[in-house]
Design a protein around this motif. Sequence first.
Motif, PDB file in Angstrom:
ATOM      1  N   ASP A 158      -2.589  12.754 106.481  1.00 50.88           N
ATOM      2  CA  ASP A 158      -1.460  13.685 106.387  1.00 50.88           C
ATOM      3  C   ASP A 158      -1.113  13.990 104.925  1.00 50.88           C
ATOM      4  O   ASP A 158      -0.641  15.088 104.611  1.00 50.88           O
ATOM      5  N   SER A 159      -1.383  13.029 104.045  1.00 49.22           N
ATOM      6  CA  SER A 159      -1.017  13.215 102.630  1.00 49.22           C
ATOM      7  C   SER A 159      -1.890  14.253 101.926  1.00 49.22           C
ATOM      8  O   SER A 159      -1.509  14.772 100.878  1.00 49.22           O
ATOM      9  N   VAL A 160      -3.054  14.553 102.514  1.00 46.36           N
ATOM     10  CA  VAL A 160      -4.003  15.445 101.832  1.00 46.36           C
ATOM     11  C   VAL A 160      -3.395  16.833 101.622  1.00 46.36           C
ATOM     12  O   VAL A 160      -3.674  17.509 100.624  1.00 46.36           O
ATOM     13  N   LYS A 161      -2.480  17.229 102.529  1.00 46.40           N
ATOM     14  CA  LYS A 161      -1.857  18.548 102.400  1.00 46.40           C
ATOM     15  C   LYS A 161      -1.089  18.687 101.085  1.00 46.40           C
ATOM     16  O   LYS A 161      -0.873  19.796 100.596  1.00 46.40           O
ATOM     17  N   ASN A 162      -0.664  17.561 100.520  1.00 43.88           N
ATOM     18  CA  ASN A 162       0.118  17.598  99.280  1.00 43.88           C
ATOM     19  C   ASN A 162      -0.742  17.579  98.019  1.00 43.88           C
ATOM     20  O   ASN A 162      -0.213  17.659  96.911  1.00 43.88           O
ATOM     21  N   SER A 163      -2.069  17.477  98.194  1.00 40.71           N
ATOM     22  CA  SER A 163      -2.955  17.384  97.019  1.00 40.71           C
ATOM     23  C   SER A 163      -3.037  18.735  96.325  1.00 40.71           C
ATOM     24  O   SER A 163      -3.357  19.750  96.955  1.00 40.71           O
ATOM     25  N   GLU A 164      -2.795  18.731  95.042  1.00 41.25           N
ATOM     26  CA  GLU A 164      -2.940  19.968  94.268  1.00 41.25           C
ATOM     27  C   GLU A 164      -4.272  20.000  93.549  1.00 41.25           C
ATOM     28  O   GLU A 164      -4.713  21.035  93.070  1.00 41.25           O
ATOM     29  N   GLU A 165      -4.920  18.834  93.473  1.00 44.56           N
ATOM     30  CA  GLU A 165      -6.260  18.766  92.897  1.00 44.56           C
ATOM     31  C   GLU A 165      -6.962  17.553  93.501  1.00 44.56           C
ATOM     32  O   GLU A 165      -6.321  16.697  94.117  1.00 44.56           O
ATOM     33  N   VAL A 166      -8.278  17.507  93.326  1.00 51.00           N
ATOM     34  CA  VAL A 166      -9.035  16.348  93.790  1.00 51.00           C
ATOM     35  C   VAL A 166      -9.053  15.333  92.649  1.00 51.00           C
ATOM     36  O   VAL A 166      -9.553  15.639  91.560  1.00 51.00           O
ATOM     37  N   PRO A 167      -8.486  14.138  92.858  1.00 50.09           N
ATOM     38  CA  PRO A 167      -8.472  13.169  91.762  1.00 50.09           C
ATOM     39  C   PRO A 167      -9.894  12.775  91.358  1.00 50.09           C
ATOM     40  O   PRO A 167     -10.759  12.602  92.207  1.00 50.09           O
ATOM     41  N   GLY A 168     -10.108  12.687  90.071  1.00 49.57           N
ATOM     42  CA  GLY A 168     -11.401  12.229  89.566  1.00 49.57           C
ATOM     43  C   GLY A 168     -12.527  13.234  89.686  1.00 49.57           C
ATOM     44  O   GLY A 168     -13.697  12.862  89.641  1.00 49.57           O
ATOM     45  N   SER A 169     -12.212  14.512  89.823  1.00 59.02           N
ATOM     46  CA  SER A 169     -13.291  15.506  89.965  1.00 59.02           C
ATOM     47  C   SER A 169     -13.670  16.072  88.594  1.00 59.02           C
ATOM     48  O   SER A 169     -13.670  17.286  88.380  1.00 59.02           O
TER      49      SER A 169
END
Length: 174
Positions: free
Chosen positions: A107-118
């Motif tokens: 459910d938290s993925v909707k709040n991602s503004e970027e992919v960490p560590g990309s």
Amino acid sequence: MDLIPSFSVDHTKIIPGIFTSRVDDVNGSKITTYDIRVTKPNVEPAVDVAAMHSLEHIIATYLRNDPEWKDEVIYWGPMGCLTGFYLILKGSRAPKEIFDLLYRAFDSVKNSEEVPGSTAENCGNCLMHNLPIAKWHAAKFAAYLKENENNDLIFEYPKTERLVTDDGRQFFDS
Ligand SMILES: [Zn+2]
């Protein structure tokens, strides 16, 4: 190591859900490998490879920072078939006991503004990410989990006898 199961999962019967794949005993301590199955194999489209990679980063970061669970997490990673993930945790909890963790993580993925560590420094294939499609799959799976919270079938692995190859070896997919 012992408790290696003689069964494997029947991929014609499995539905998306949270399953115990195997329990190993390492020097007297149990560790459990969970099958976090996101799509129905060979029926639904598997997750796009770039989206799978993004979900690997986002959810690994979520799990390993969760105050309650971070010390329990040994491994989080995608299946080669792109239909789900393996989660390895210390202990031997029933799948229902990690439902809330997995629901919150997806459910938290909707709040991602970027992919960490990309970035090239942090990732071995930093151009192979797809955050919008990762969000689409995560939202679909989170909604599915919520709808099926009381459906025991999403916690029960459909088993079949382990395949033996033509040269007599037991087949494993992980
Ligand atoms: Zn990466």
